[in-house]
Design a protein around this motif. Structure first.
Motif, PDB file in Angstrom:
ATOM      1  N   LEU A 262       0.879  -1.176   0.000  1.00 56.77           N
ATOM      2  CA  LEU A 262       0.000   0.000   0.000  1.00 56.77           C
ATOM      3  C   LEU A 262       0.909   1.217   0.000  1.00 56.77           C
ATOM      4  N   ARG A 263       1.535   1.516   1.142  1.00 55.48           N
ATOM      5  CA  ARG A 263       2.461   2.662   1.181  1.00 55.48           C
ATOM      6  C   ARG A 263       3.887   2.254   1.513  1.00 55.48           C
ATOM      7  N   LEU A 264       4.077   0.988   1.963  1.00 59.02           N
ATOM      8  CA  LEU A 264       5.421   0.568   2.371  1.00 59.02           C
ATOM      9  C   LEU A 264       6.047  -0.387   1.370  1.00 59.02           C
ATOM     10  N   LYS A 265       7.317  -0.159   1.076  1.00 61.50           N
ATOM     11  CA  LYS A 265       8.062  -1.072   0.197  1.00 61.50           C
ATOM     12  C   LYS A 265       8.391  -2.341   0.991  1.00 61.50           C
ATOM     13  N   THR A 266       8.457  -3.477   0.305  1.00 60.18           N
ATOM     14  CA  THR A 266       8.810  -4.721   0.993  1.00 60.18           C
ATOM     15  C   THR A 266      10.296  -5.035   0.796  1.00 60.18           C
ATOM     16  N   GLU A 267      10.804  -5.926   1.640  1.00 60.14           N
ATOM     17  CA  GLU A 267      12.219  -6.296   1.593  1.00 60.14           C
ATOM     18  C   GLU A 267      12.547  -7.011   0.283  1.00 60.14           C
ATOM     19  N   ASP A 268      11.589  -7.850  -0.203  1.00 61.07           N
ATOM     20  CA  ASP A 268      11.809  -8.586  -1.450  1.00 61.07           C
ATOM     21  C   ASP A 268      10.568  -8.446  -2.332  1.00 61.07           C
ATOM     22  N   PRO A 269      10.567  -7.482  -3.273  1.00 61.42           N
ATOM     23  CA  PRO A 269       9.379  -7.245  -4.103  1.00 61.42           C
ATOM     24  C   PRO A 269       8.977  -8.445  -4.966  1.00 61.42           C
ATOM     25  N   SER A 270       9.901  -9.360  -5.199  1.00 55.48           N
ATOM     26  CA  SER A 270       9.540 -10.507  -6.052  1.00 55.48           C
ATOM     27  C   SER A 270       9.205 -11.755  -5.230  1.00 55.48           C
ATOM     28  N   LEU A 271       8.945 -11.577  -3.935  1.00 56.44           N
ATOM     29  CA  LEU A 271       8.727 -12.751  -3.073  1.00 56.44           C
ATOM     30  C   LEU A 271       7.579 -13.638  -3.570  1.00 56.44           C
ATOM     31  N   ASN A 272       6.423 -13.035  -3.890  1.00 56.88           N
ATOM     32  CA  ASN A 272       5.291 -13.877  -4.314  1.00 56.88           C
ATOM     33  C   ASN A 272       5.584 -14.621  -5.618  1.00 56.88           C
ATOM     34  N   ASP A 273       6.340 -13.969  -6.538  1.00 56.17           N
ATOM     35  CA  ASP A 273       6.722 -14.662  -7.779  1.00 56.17           C
ATOM     36  C   ASP A 273       7.622 -15.851  -7.465  1.00 56.17           C
ATOM     37  N   LYS A 274       8.535 -15.649  -6.504  1.00 57.42           N
ATOM     38  CA  LYS A 274       9.441 -16.747  -6.127  1.00 57.42           C
ATOM     39  C   LYS A 274       8.649 -17.876  -5.460  1.00 57.42           C
ATOM     40  N   LEU A 275       7.654 -17.506  -4.640  1.00 55.41           N
ATOM     41  CA  LEU A 275       6.822 -18.538  -3.998  1.00 55.41           C
ATOM     42  C   LEU A 275       6.091 -19.337  -5.069  1.00 55.41           C
ATOM     43  N   ALA A 276       5.522 -18.623  -6.046  1.00 58.81           N
ATOM     44  CA  ALA A 276       4.725 -19.290  -7.088  1.00 58.81           C
ATOM     45  C   ALA A 276       5.586 -20.172  -7.989  1.00 58.81           C
ATOM     46  N   SER A 277       6.862 -19.799  -8.176  1.00 68.29           N
ATOM     47  CA  SER A 277       7.711 -20.589  -9.086  1.00 68.29           C
ATOM     48  C   SER A 277       8.487 -21.694  -8.366  1.00 68.29           C
ATOM     49  N   PHE A 278       8.407 -21.733  -7.022  1.00 67.73           N
ATOM     50  CA  PHE A 278       9.098 -22.806  -6.284  1.00 67.73           C
ATOM     51  C   PHE A 278       8.477 -24.152  -6.660  1.00 67.73           C
TER      52      PHE A 278
END
Ligand code: R1P
Length: 289
Positions: free
Chosen positions: A209-225
């Protein structure tokens, strides 16, 4: 060994501290829901309701359906609450509150989570049901227990490598459902899933929403695991804690999820209450038929 009042905390009426219930108030079959309002949405299907008690977010109704005694308990959100609910449920059946000693004969509970979740694979549609065969916990709950023997370190290590998981976050842990209990709830319409349990709803689940995350590609990495075909299917906030503690305490657990959102397509179900109600009906039917 006698458990001290500071360790096994009881209320004045000898009920357990947070759940505020007595040993006779619970059935051997326990349904857990996150939302306290969902307790009544489950117990409204019971033929009889003998117990209605609560404290904080932990509300309990116990009754019968088709002759089967069932308790439904709200856990609130998160594995920190699961620590309280699972330990106190176990104490209610496996510790004598008069003598404060652990019973020599252990009782096994069946614990069924009826919860909501967001899918991360595009083929899982909103409104679908998913049974978590496995869970990976990004919370650190199991790390506080002597739990290595119930964790799957091979999948855990492969996941850490795939995601280049930061050491600043707790080490993910992998746990599984009870296969026999899970069999009760399987059908052609039920997805079998590998659920990621997160420590929050926003940043930890990749919502910006307003805060950047530590790893912006985390959900992509979760989905590709992909561990020999085992892929992460959905995100929620309780299952890893339930599976880990249930296994350690000798109980059977399964987590059933209604898909409210699909994070890869951006959809959110227009009527989440109706979909959750369908999962409640499905679970109660399977439990009592
Ligand atoms: C977040 O909105 C909550 O919904 C999901 C998550 O696990 C978290 O508890 O489950 P419940 O609907 O069962 O609470």
């Amino acid at each position: 060994m006698q458990l001290k009042p500071s360790e096994l905390v009881l209320n004045a009426d000898n009920s357990i501290y947070h759940l505020n219930i007595l040993p006779e108030d619970i059935a051997d079959t326990i349904i857990t829901v996150g939302d306290p309002d969902r307790v009544g949405e489950v117990s409204k299907y019971f033929d009889t309701v003998e117990v209605k008690k609560g404290k904080r977010e932990f509300h309990t109704h116990t009754g019968t359906l088709n002759g089967k005694r069932i308790s439904v308990i709200s856990t609130g959100i998160g594995t920190d609450n699961i620590d309280i609910v699972l330990n106190e449920l176990d104490a209610l059946v496996n510790i004598n509150f008069e003598t404060r000693k652990i019973n020599s004969e252990k009782k096994q509970l069946d614990i069924i989570r009826i919860g909501t979740t967001g899918a991360i694979q595009p083929h899982i549609n909103v409104g679908d049901f998913l049974l978590s065969e496995h869970a990976i916990g990004f919370d650190s709950l199991l790390r506080f227990y002597d739990a290595k023997h119930v964790l799957n370190e091979e999948v855990q290590n492969s996941f850490i490598k795939h995601t280049t998981w930061s050491k600043d976050k707790s080490t993910p842990y992998v746990v599984s459902c009870d296969q026999d209990l899970a069999a009760t709830f399987m059908s052609e319409t039920m997805h079998k899933g590998f659920t990621a349990t997160n420590v929050g709803f926003y940043g930890p689940q990749g919502r910006v929403l307003r805060l950047k995350t530590e790893d912006p590609s985390l959900n992509d990495k979760l989905a590709s695991f992909d561990y020999n075909g085992l892929k992460i299917t959905n995100l929620e906030m309780e299952t890893s804690g339930i599976y880990g503690l249930a296994k350690l305490l000798g109980h059977r657990a399964v987590s059933l999820n209604c898909i409210l959102a699909n994070r890869s397509t951006g959809e959110f179900l227009t009527n989440p209450t109706e979909a959750t109600e369908k999962l409640i009906e499905y679970a109660l039917k399977k439990l009592t038929e």
